[in-house]
Design a protein around this motif. Structure first.
Motif, PDB file in Angstrom:
ATOM      1  N   SER A 120       1.910   6.325  -6.708  1.00  4.80           N
ATOM      2  CA  SER A 120       0.859   7.253  -7.133  1.00  4.80           C
ATOM      3  C   SER A 120       1.328   8.690  -6.965  1.00  4.80           C
ATOM      4  O   SER A 120       1.096   9.555  -7.812  1.00  4.80           O
ATOM      5  CB  SER A 120      -0.420   7.037  -6.320  1.00  4.80           C
ATOM      6  OG  SER A 120      -1.009   5.811  -6.649  1.00  4.80           O
ATOM      7  N   SER A 121       2.015   8.935  -5.828  1.00  2.22           N
ATOM      8  CA  SER A 121       2.536  10.267  -5.565  1.00  2.22           C
ATOM      9  C   SER A 121       3.569  10.658  -6.620  1.00  2.22           C
ATOM     10  O   SER A 121       3.552  11.767  -7.146  1.00  2.22           O
ATOM     11  CB  SER A 121       3.142  10.298  -4.156  1.00  2.22           C
ATOM     12  OG  SER A 121       3.858  11.500  -3.959  1.00  2.22           O
ATOM     13  N   ASP A 166       0.836  -1.208   0.000  1.00  2.60           N
ATOM     14  CA  ASP A 166       0.000   0.000   0.000  1.00  2.60           C
ATOM     15  C   ASP A 166       0.869   1.256   0.000  1.00  2.60           C
ATOM     16  O   ASP A 166       0.585   2.215  -0.730  1.00  2.60           O
ATOM     17  CB  ASP A 166      -0.920  -0.006   1.248  1.00  2.60           C
ATOM     18  CG  ASP A 166      -2.059  -1.005   1.133  1.00  2.60           C
ATOM     19  OD1 ASP A 166      -2.319  -1.453  -0.012  1.00  2.60           O
ATOM     20  OD2 ASP A 166      -2.689  -1.303   2.152  1.00  2.60           O
ATOM     21  N   ASP A 167       1.932   1.248   0.831  1.00  3.42           N
ATOM     22  CA  ASP A 167       2.844   2.399   0.877  1.00  3.42           C
ATOM     23  C   ASP A 167       3.523   2.591  -0.489  1.00  3.42           C
ATOM     24  O   ASP A 167       3.689   3.716  -0.960  1.00  3.42           O
ATOM     25  CB  ASP A 167       3.888   2.205   1.977  1.00  3.42           C
ATOM     26  CG  ASP A 167       3.303   2.396   3.382  1.00  3.42           C
ATOM     27  OD1 ASP A 167       2.170   2.941   3.459  1.00  3.42           O
ATOM     28  OD2 ASP A 167       3.990   2.036   4.361  1.00  3.42           O
ATOM     29  N   LYS A 176       1.006   4.041  -2.791  1.00  2.00           N
ATOM     30  CA  LYS A 176       0.824   5.463  -2.517  1.00  2.00           C
ATOM     31  C   LYS A 176       2.020   6.245  -3.019  1.00  2.00           C
ATOM     32  O   LYS A 176       1.872   7.323  -3.625  1.00  2.00           O
ATOM     33  CB  LYS A 176       0.643   5.705  -1.010  1.00  2.00           C
ATOM     34  CG  LYS A 176      -0.713   5.346  -0.493  1.00  2.00           C
ATOM     35  CD  LYS A 176      -0.771   5.639   0.995  1.00  2.00           C
ATOM     36  CE  LYS A 176      -2.076   5.131   1.594  1.00  2.00           C
ATOM     37  NZ  LYS A 176      -2.136   5.317   3.035  1.00  2.00           N
TER      38      LYS A 176
END
Length: 197
Positions: A20-21, A13-14, A17
């Motif tokens: 995605s960032s 998940d990190d 993220k």
């Protein structure tokens, strides 16, 4: 190993993220670069159009100036041609005057050009043939002494006017020579009359 699955999921998940960032930041930078490139291209387009307009204006200005110069040149050429025609007509009209008027013009010119000494006046063959009777006496009465002219018996090859001869000195007063000598002044006078300058 539910704890391990949780940690892996947390890492995934990190990572998701973070990815995605990074993707958002990359898309944002790409959009900024694209916007900057679009603005630069727009500015370059405007500069190119302005340069093209300036060049076109310069070319049009030169073309206008050249065209105006050509028009002025043609007008001047037409004016000069017209003036030359008028001067030629004036000379022809003098030659075609009736005998009395013609010799009045000649007499006026003799009074202007005769030297203050005895001499001979010579005419063309045509003028000798139509010379008024007693013309030599008329000239002698009009000229102040010691000026005196006799009429030469031999014709001179001129078309109108006369030649004054004082020994070796000749004063050419044929109309063509007189018009040529006074050409610039006559042109100026005709120009002033025609175009009120």
């Amino acid at each position: 190993m539910p704890g391990l699955d949780f940690i892996v999921q947390k890492i995934l998940d990190d990572a998701q993220k973070h990815a995605s960032s990074i993707l958002e930041e990359g898309q944002s930078q790409a959009a900024q670069i694209e916007e900057a490139a679009r603005k630069e291209a727009e500015q370059q387009s405007i500069a190119i159009v302005e340069q093209a307009n300036a060049n076109a204006e310069r070319v049009m200005g030169k073309a206008r100036s050249s065209s105006e110069m050509e028009v002025r040149k043609r007008k001047l050429g037409k004016k000069n041609t017209l003036i030359e025609e008028i001067l030629q007509m004036a000379q022809t009209q003098i030659l075609e005057l009736q005998t009395v008027e013609y010799f009045e013009v000649v007499t006026t010119l003799v009074q202007k050009f005769a030297l203050p000494k005895p001499g001979v006046i010579r005419f063309s063959e045509m003028d000798l043939a139509r010379l008024p009777q007693g013309y030599a006496d008329t000239l002698c009465r009009l000229l102040p002494p010691p000026a005196a002219l006799t009429i030469g018996a031999e014709a001179v090859p001129i078309q109108g006017g006369f030649v004054l001869q004082y020994g070796e000195i000749e004063v050419n007063c044929n109309f063509a020579a007189l018009f040529e000598a006074e050409k610039e002044q006559l042109r100026d006078r005709v120009n002033a009359v025609l175009w009120q300058t």
